[in-house]
Scaffold this active site. Structure first.
Site, PDB file in Angstrom:
ATOM      1  N   LYS A 100      -2.908  50.602 -33.862  1.00  0.00           N
ATOM      2  CA  LYS A 100      -4.235  50.251 -33.326  1.00  0.00           C
ATOM      3  C   LYS A 100      -5.100  51.498 -33.175  1.00  0.00           C
ATOM      4  O   LYS A 100      -6.278  51.518 -33.536  1.00  0.00           O
ATOM      5  CB  LYS A 100      -4.070  49.558 -31.966  1.00  0.00           C
ATOM      6  CG  LYS A 100      -5.353  49.327 -31.212  1.00  0.00           C
ATOM      7  CD  LYS A 100      -6.233  48.322 -31.917  1.00  0.00           C
ATOM      8  CE  LYS A 100      -7.557  48.138 -31.203  1.00  0.00           C
ATOM      9  NZ  LYS A 100      -8.433  47.202 -31.904  1.00  0.00           N
ATOM     10  N   CYS A 107     -14.601  50.960 -28.033  1.00  0.00           N
ATOM     11  CA  CYS A 107     -13.361  51.133 -28.803  1.00  0.00           C
ATOM     12  C   CYS A 107     -13.374  52.445 -29.573  1.00  0.00           C
ATOM     13  O   CYS A 107     -12.620  53.359 -29.276  1.00  0.00           O
ATOM     14  CB  CYS A 107     -13.195  49.975 -29.783  1.00  0.00           C
ATOM     15  SG  CYS A 107     -13.252  48.379 -28.977  1.00  0.00           S
TER      16      CYS A 107
HETATM   17  N1  SAJ Z   1     -21.069  52.969 -36.870  1.00  0.00           N
HETATM   18  C1  SAJ Z   1     -21.690  53.942 -37.624  1.00  0.00           C
HETATM   19  N2  SAJ Z   1     -21.509  53.905 -38.980  1.00  0.00           N
HETATM   20  C2  SAJ Z   1     -20.756  52.958 -39.591  1.00  0.00           C
HETATM   21  C3  SAJ Z   1     -20.138  51.977 -38.801  1.00  0.00           C
HETATM   22  C4  SAJ Z   1     -20.308  52.007 -37.442  1.00  0.00           C
HETATM   23  O1  SAJ Z   1     -22.384  54.822 -37.115  1.00  0.00           O
HETATM   24  O2  SAJ Z   1     -20.652  52.982 -40.823  1.00  0.00           O
HETATM   25  C5  SAJ Z   1     -21.227  52.990 -35.408  1.00  0.00           C
HETATM   26  C6  SAJ Z   1     -21.809  51.699 -34.835  1.00  0.00           C
HETATM   27  O3  SAJ Z   1     -23.209  51.732 -34.874  1.00  0.00           O
HETATM   28  C7  SAJ Z   1     -21.257  51.700 -33.432  1.00  0.00           C
HETATM   29  C8  SAJ Z   1     -19.881  52.356 -33.606  1.00  0.00           C
HETATM   30  O4  SAJ Z   1     -19.926  53.043 -34.833  1.00  0.00           O
HETATM   31  O5  SAJ Z   1     -22.039  52.500 -32.572  1.00  0.00           O
HETATM   32  C9  SAJ Z   1     -18.711  51.387 -33.596  1.00  0.00           C
HETATM   33  O6  SAJ Z   1     -19.040  50.201 -34.307  1.00  0.00           O
HETATM   34  P1  SAJ Z   1     -18.031  49.478 -35.300  1.00  0.00           P
HETATM   35  O7  SAJ Z   1     -18.709  48.303 -35.875  1.00  0.00           O
HETATM   36  O8  SAJ Z   1     -17.465  50.453 -36.247  1.00  0.00           O
HETATM   37  O9  SAJ Z   1     -16.793  49.078 -34.392  1.00  0.00           O
HETATM   38  P2  SAJ Z   1     -16.607  48.259 -33.012  1.00  0.00           P
HETATM   39  O10 SAJ Z   1     -16.404  49.277 -31.933  1.00  0.00           O
HETATM   40  O11 SAJ Z   1     -17.655  47.251 -32.788  1.00  0.00           O
HETATM   41  O12 SAJ Z   1     -15.212  47.514 -33.322  1.00  0.00           O
HETATM   42  C10 SAJ Z   1     -14.085  48.291 -33.693  1.00  0.00           C
HETATM   43  C11 SAJ Z   1     -13.447  47.680 -34.949  1.00  0.00           C
HETATM   44  N3  SAJ Z   1     -12.442  48.603 -35.490  1.00  0.00           N
HETATM   45  C12 SAJ Z   1     -12.454  48.964 -36.795  1.00  0.00           C
HETATM   46  O13 SAJ Z   1     -13.274  48.586 -37.583  1.00  0.00           O
HETATM   47  C13 SAJ Z   1     -11.349  49.883 -37.224  1.00  0.00           C
HETATM   48  C14 SAJ Z   1     -12.811  46.330 -34.611  1.00  0.00           C
HETATM   49  O14 SAJ Z   1     -12.107  45.808 -35.729  1.00  0.00           O
HETATM   50  C15 SAJ Z   1     -11.830  46.494 -33.433  1.00  0.00           C
HETATM   51  O15 SAJ Z   1     -11.252  45.259 -33.083  1.00  0.00           O
HETATM   52  C16 SAJ Z   1     -12.629  47.027 -32.244  1.00  0.00           C
HETATM   53  O16 SAJ Z   1     -13.166  48.309 -32.607  1.00  0.00           O
HETATM   54  C17 SAJ Z   1     -11.683  47.158 -31.067  1.00  0.00           C
HETATM   55  O17 SAJ Z   1     -11.749  46.321 -30.171  1.00  0.00           O
HETATM   56  O18 SAJ Z   1     -10.817  48.046 -31.086  1.00  0.00           O
END
Ligand code: SAJ
Length: 435
Positions: free
Chosen positions: A200, A254
């Site tokens: 995880k 997360c």
């Molecule tokens: N972000 C970027 N660039 C990207 C993708 C995201 O700057 O290309 C930023 C987003 O704007 C945000 C942050 O990263 O601020 C996190 O967003 P996210 O969509 O990457 O992830 P979370 O936190 O909403 O959800 C994550 C997911 N983990 C992965 O994709 C590995 C989700 O599958 C998990 O279940 C969740 O964390 C969790 O609960 O752990």
């Protein structure tokens, strides 16, 4: 089966409903009486797709309360925040959930931890607490099975994603697999407890490091007069390259937190810590750019468009907007904020018109879909500047409306052509002059 789900937040509640929908009798437990009352009343937001329908189907077999009942299986879905000063995992909620279960634990029961935790937590912390109820380790089953669902599409992903199940022993993993296969359509992969916990953290850390790399690329691209968005898209045509998107920083509860659960328990992790640092410092980069854009304005005001941590969600936890606002205020810049999805925020949220009235620069921080339909001609800005940190708006349209447009990761600033030279079709300019 009678299942008790502890913690009725954004993971626990849909998990409880999915189990109820699969035919189990589910008792949801939360220490917050207001949450219990709200869920029993059926007051559920409509932000997560499929949630309302799921509730309608499952509510008959779901009930929330504050006390832990006797049950066949217990699933712990409580938060594990980062204790920021020390940068260690806050495991108090996990401990107290296990402590509440212990006296109710009977021979043959299953306990599953879903919360994100440092490797070793289930074996070293949870199982010993469970034993304090009087059973020996061999008399109950224990497993770790974290969720992988993305906020904004939680129900679909909970059903369709593969999951990893770690067991105290093979029988525990198999018992947990039996329970989860009642609603998961993805494949359930079995391993041991600590490996499952570690996986995880690897997943979220991988994403954080990938985003940090994208952010670093964005800054280097600007130094080299290159547009990162075009370069990234073309690099990602390579079959083994998938660079994340750069942006104003990483938020949420997360990705911005979980890497510390790995790093702080270890003597190495330089790359992971550096990635955290790069992402945490993106707001500074945003403010540096903002200062450049409003440098000729006396007593500037900026408008933050979007304070949610990412697009199309109402959650503002760990949002990069917090740091951007604070840094701007420390520079003597007045800040106003607009977010149509977020309900509560530490800085006042205003309507779009009020937040942009007499402002000198719009800083788009969150890529909500609704922002794409904003008509810049309807705003009463004092100076027409736009910084798009997500590359999500129609820049030609904004330039056509007289805005100077800067996109994070693109060195070129788009400037409006002289009013008389600008050939317009309705509200859209055909040619944006690049300087
Ligand atoms: N972000 C970027 N660039 C990207 C993708 C995201 O700057 O290309 C930023 C987003 O704007 C945000 C942050 O990263 O601020 C996190 O967003 P996210 O969509 O990457 O992830 P979370 O936190 O909403 O959800 C994550 C997911 N983990 C992965 O994709 C590995 C989700 O599958 C998990 O279940 C969740 O964390 C969790 O609960 O752990």
């Amino acid at each position: 089966m009678k299942v008790c789900v502890l913690g009725l937040g954004y993971i626990g509640f849909p998990t409880a409903l999915l189990l109820a929908d699969a035919g189990h009798e589910v008792i949801g437990v939360d220490v917050n009486e207001a949450v219990v009352e709200r869920l029993n009343r059926g007051a559920i937001g409509d932000e997560e797709p499929m949630m309302l329908n799921l509730y309608r189907r499952a509510s008959e077999r779901f009930h929330a309360q504050t006390q832990v009942p006797y049950a066949d299986a217990f699933i712990i879905c409580v938060p594990t925040p980062l204790e920021k000063d020390m940068r260690v995992a806050g495991l108090n909620y996990v401990k107290s959930a296990a402590t509440m279960i212990a006296p109710k634990l009977r021979e043959g029961n299953l306990v599953v931890l879903e919360s994100t935790v440092p490797p070793g937590t289930t074996a070293k912390l949870v199982v010993p607490i469970l034993r304090s109820g009087g059973l020996s380790t061999e008399q109950f089953y224990a497993a770790y099975c974290s969720e992988r669902a993305i906020p904004g599409n939680v129900v679909y992903e909970m059903v369709h994603n593969d999951r990893i199940i770690g067991g105290k022993d093979w029988q525990s993993a198999s018992k947990a697999k039996e329970l989860y296969s009642s609603f998961v359509r993805g494949t359930l992969h079995l391993t041991d407890l600590t490996t499952a916990e570690f996986i995880k953290l690897m997943e979220n850390t991988y994403r954080d490091v990938n985003i940090a790399l994208a952010n670093e690329f964005a800054k280097v691209a600007e130094d080299n007069n290159i547009n990162i968005w075009e370069a990234r898209e073309l690099a990602n045509k390579h079959p083994r390259v998938e660079i994340a998107k750069p942006g104003p920083g990483v938020g949420g509860h997360c990705i911005a937190i979980d890497p510390w659960f790995l790093a702080d328990n270890s003597m190495c992790c330089q790359l992971i810590k550096t990635a955290r640092d790069i992402n945490d410092n993106m707001p500074n980069y945003v403010i540096k750019t903002v200062k450049e854009m409003v440098k000729d304005v006396e007593n500037p005001t900026i408008t933050i468009l979007g304070v949610a941590y990412k697009g199309n969600v109402s959650d503002a936890r760990e949002t990069p907007a917090h740091r951007i606002i604070r840094l701007a205020e420390n520079e003597g810049i007045r800040v106003r904020c607009h977010d149509p999805m977020v309900k509560r925020f530490e800085t006042e949220l205003e309507s779009l018109n009020d937040a942009t009235y007499n402002s000198d620069c719009i800083v788009l921080v969150t890529d909500h879909d609704s922002f794409r339909t904003i008509n810049p001609l309807h705003l009463s800005m004092r100076s027409k500047n736009l910084l798009d940190t997500r590359n999500c708006l129609d820049h030609d349209m904004w330039v056509g409306a007289g805005y100077t447009v800067k996109v994070l990761g693109n060195a070129q600033v788009l400037k409006p052509v002289m009013e008389m030279d600008a050939p317009r079709v309705k509200d859209k300019v055909l040619v944006a002059q690049r300087i």
